[in-house]
Write a protein that holds these residues in place. Sequence first.
Motif, short mmCIF file in Angstrom:
data_model
loop_
_atom_site.label_atom_id
_atom_site.label_comp_id
_atom_site.label_asym_id
_atom_site.label_seq_id
_atom_site.Cartn_x
_atom_site.Cartn_y
_atom_site.Cartn_z
N GLU A 15 0.85 -1.18 0.00
CA GLU A 15 0.00 0.00 0.00
C GLU A 15 0.89 1.24 0.00
N GLY A 16 0.66 2.15 -0.84
CA GLY A 16 1.41 3.38 -0.93
C GLY A 16 0.78 4.25 -1.99
N ARG A 17 1.40 5.34 -2.31
CA ARG A 17 0.81 6.24 -3.28
C ARG A 17 0.96 5.69 -4.69
N VAL A 18 0.03 6.03 -5.53
CA VAL A 18 0.04 5.63 -6.94
C VAL A 18 0.25 6.89 -7.76
N ILE A 19 1.26 6.87 -8.61
CA ILE A 19 1.58 8.02 -9.47
C ILE A 19 1.27 7.61 -10.90
N ASN A 30 6.71 17.05 -30.88
CA ASN A 30 6.60 18.05 -29.82
C ASN A 30 7.49 17.62 -28.65
N ALA A 31 8.60 18.34 -28.46
CA ALA A 31 9.58 17.96 -27.43
C ALA A 31 8.99 17.99 -26.03
N THR A 32 8.01 18.86 -25.79
CA THR A 32 7.45 18.98 -24.45
C THR A 32 6.62 17.77 -24.05
N THR A 33 6.16 16.99 -25.03
CA THR A 33 5.36 15.80 -24.71
C THR A 33 6.21 14.54 -24.60
N GLN A 34 7.50 14.65 -24.88
CA GLN A 34 8.37 13.47 -24.87
C GLN A 34 8.89 13.13 -23.48
N VAL A 35 8.71 14.03 -22.54
CA VAL A 35 9.17 13.81 -21.17
C VAL A 35 8.08 14.22 -20.19
N GLN A 36 7.80 13.36 -19.24
CA GLN A 36 6.92 13.71 -18.13
C GLN A 36 7.67 13.43 -16.83
N LYS A 37 7.51 14.31 -15.85
CA LYS A 37 8.28 14.15 -14.61
C LYS A 37 7.46 14.66 -13.44
N VAL A 38 7.79 14.16 -12.26
CA VAL A 38 7.10 14.56 -11.03
C VAL A 38 8.06 14.40 -9.86
N HIS A 39 8.04 15.36 -8.94
CA HIS A 39 8.82 15.28 -7.70
C HIS A 39 7.93 14.72 -6.59
N VAL A 40 8.45 13.74 -5.85
CA VAL A 40 7.66 13.10 -4.79
C VAL A 40 8.55 12.82 -3.58
N ASN A 41 7.90 12.58 -2.46
CA ASN A 41 8.56 12.01 -1.28
C ASN A 41 8.14 10.55 -1.18
N LEU A 42 9.10 9.65 -1.33
CA LEU A 42 8.77 8.23 -1.37
C LEU A 42 8.70 7.64 0.03
N THR A 43 7.69 6.82 0.25
CA THR A 43 7.57 6.04 1.48
C THR A 43 7.07 4.65 1.11
N SER A 66 16.79 9.45 -6.78
CA SER A 66 16.52 9.66 -5.35
C SER A 66 17.65 10.44 -4.70
N PHE A 67 17.34 11.04 -3.55
CA PHE A 67 18.34 11.80 -2.79
C PHE A 67 17.98 11.76 -1.31
N PRO A 68 18.91 11.34 -0.43
CA PRO A 68 20.26 10.84 -0.75
C PRO A 68 20.35 9.31 -0.80
N ASP A 69 19.25 8.61 -0.43
CA ASP A 69 19.31 7.15 -0.32
C ASP A 69 18.99 6.47 -1.65
N ASN A 70 19.42 5.22 -1.78
CA ASN A 70 19.08 4.42 -2.94
C ASN A 70 17.63 3.94 -2.86
N VAL A 71 17.05 3.66 -4.02
CA VAL A 71 15.72 3.06 -4.10
C VAL A 71 15.80 1.86 -5.03
N THR A 72 14.75 1.04 -5.00
CA THR A 72 14.68 -0.14 -5.86
C THR A 72 13.51 0.01 -6.82
N ASN A 108 13.72 4.14 3.80
CA ASN A 108 13.54 5.41 4.50
C ASN A 108 12.84 6.41 3.57
N GLU A 109 12.18 7.36 4.17
CA GLU A 109 11.56 8.41 3.37
C GLU A 109 12.65 9.20 2.66
#
Length: 516
Positions: A15-19, A30-43, A66-72, A108-109
């Motif tokens: 259970e966690g957030r769905v992006i 259209n170069a602006t549609t070739q990339v989508q991005k979002v900043h999140v706090n992972l838990t 991620s910063f500063p820890d690794n994620v999987t 970790n968050e």
Amino acid sequence: MRVFIAFFLYFALSEGRVITFDLSNYEPQNATTQVQKVHVNLTRVTQIWVVNIPETVGFFIVQIHSFPDNVTLSSSPKFKSKTTIKGANVGLVSFNLSDTMFYVRNKNETRALIVVTIYQTEDPVPGGCNLSFPTEYAPYQLVSNTDEVVVVQSQPPSIIDATCDKNKLQVDMYHLYLHENNYDPSYYFGGIERMLTVDLIKKNGYKVSTVDGYFKYRKLYSAYRGVGQVFAIVATNGNVSSAYVPAVSYSCDLTQPETCTGPVTPHWKLICAIMTIFGVFVCFFGHRFFRLTLFLAGFTLGLFVTYVILSLSSNSLTVEEKATTSIIIGMIYGAVWLLVWWKFGIPIFSAGLTFFMAAFLMASIIFYSGISDLWIFRNNANFWLTFASIVVTFLTIWTMWTLEGHIFGCSFLGAYSCVAALNYYIGGNLQYIVINSFRRIAVKNFNMATVDPPFQILDISQSILLVVMTTYGFYYQMKEQRGKPPFPPHRYTRIEEGVSERTPLVGNSGVIYSDI
């Protein structure tokens, strides 16, 4: 009951957030549609849901930073080995045009940037010819570092519906320096966002030279501790290109910030303090206190030579052990060089050590300025012959004007010693002028590393300080030397002239002897 508990825990942990990334507005032109991005706090576990994928999409890459820890990151809810990659800058390729789910797990968050980059069928697949990385396709880079180099490993690109052994894709590598000694996440993510696409990489990054063979996909960079570098790769097939997942290294462990700034032990703090004090002293009074300068010159050369020999002959000693041993041997060198002056008293010979060290520093500066990255200097013979030629040239010039050469050498070496020591306290990278020359001698395969040093605000200001200190130190010492003998008289000279400690000031002939 055990099955029920396991089933319940699995969904509880999942259970966690769905992006959600909706690709319905994607337009190839259209170069602006070739990339989508979002900043999140992972838990816990985050689900990345990619939906409404148009048929014009050839493949897309989901990447997470991620910063500063690794994620999987995994394309499997069970995080199976061949579908999972762990790190701070990772990504996975998907050719599935139906709605697709990815999963991110972390302990970790942590702050993260999640990006989806979209490509067409004819575009090269980053890491498509993977041979050794854990996933089937490897659009990411694996970054590791030692005290001397940053190692960036990647896998060759491929073309859809083509075998890897017939691929002749062009691969270009770039890097971008972040603000030195600034570990704010906003700068970290900002640097990555500037290197996400092919156009951004070419606009913001610095293209580095590549070589065929072993070091093509195992690229080495000179390590500058505390300065972030963003690494990017562009694969090109004719007129179309694609970008690998950018990776970042600070040449230190961000979870232990003390390893990224300043001397971390009392041992190194003491050394830097001594370098600052003696640097200022030699810059403005080195020639006046000629014998002390001889000792310091011999000490410095002995320390450097001993440290190089220990680095080449033993990997079991720590940096502190090698430094301590080098300091002891350096003091012996200094005493021996002072004894040489006491025994022979030849100014041009004794001052030659200062000439040599100043010439070595001048040659190091010339190669530090960028020419060491030229392909011709990958060959060690070419490098060291050119380096030696520069040293001999400056040695010859300063030997022709011994007094002026020695005063300039004292001012130059003293100013650099002071500035290099200050770098450890306030930041900057001018200490790497000499460190990179040492690495070329002692570090295996450093001739294949990209040196390209950072030159930011602190480096510019300290370069100005180096020039100002050298100039004023030379002017001040030349002014103080007016009307005085160029070098202090040697004891044998006075003995040969019939002058000793017991010689009366007024001789039988009425001549008055002077000790000046």
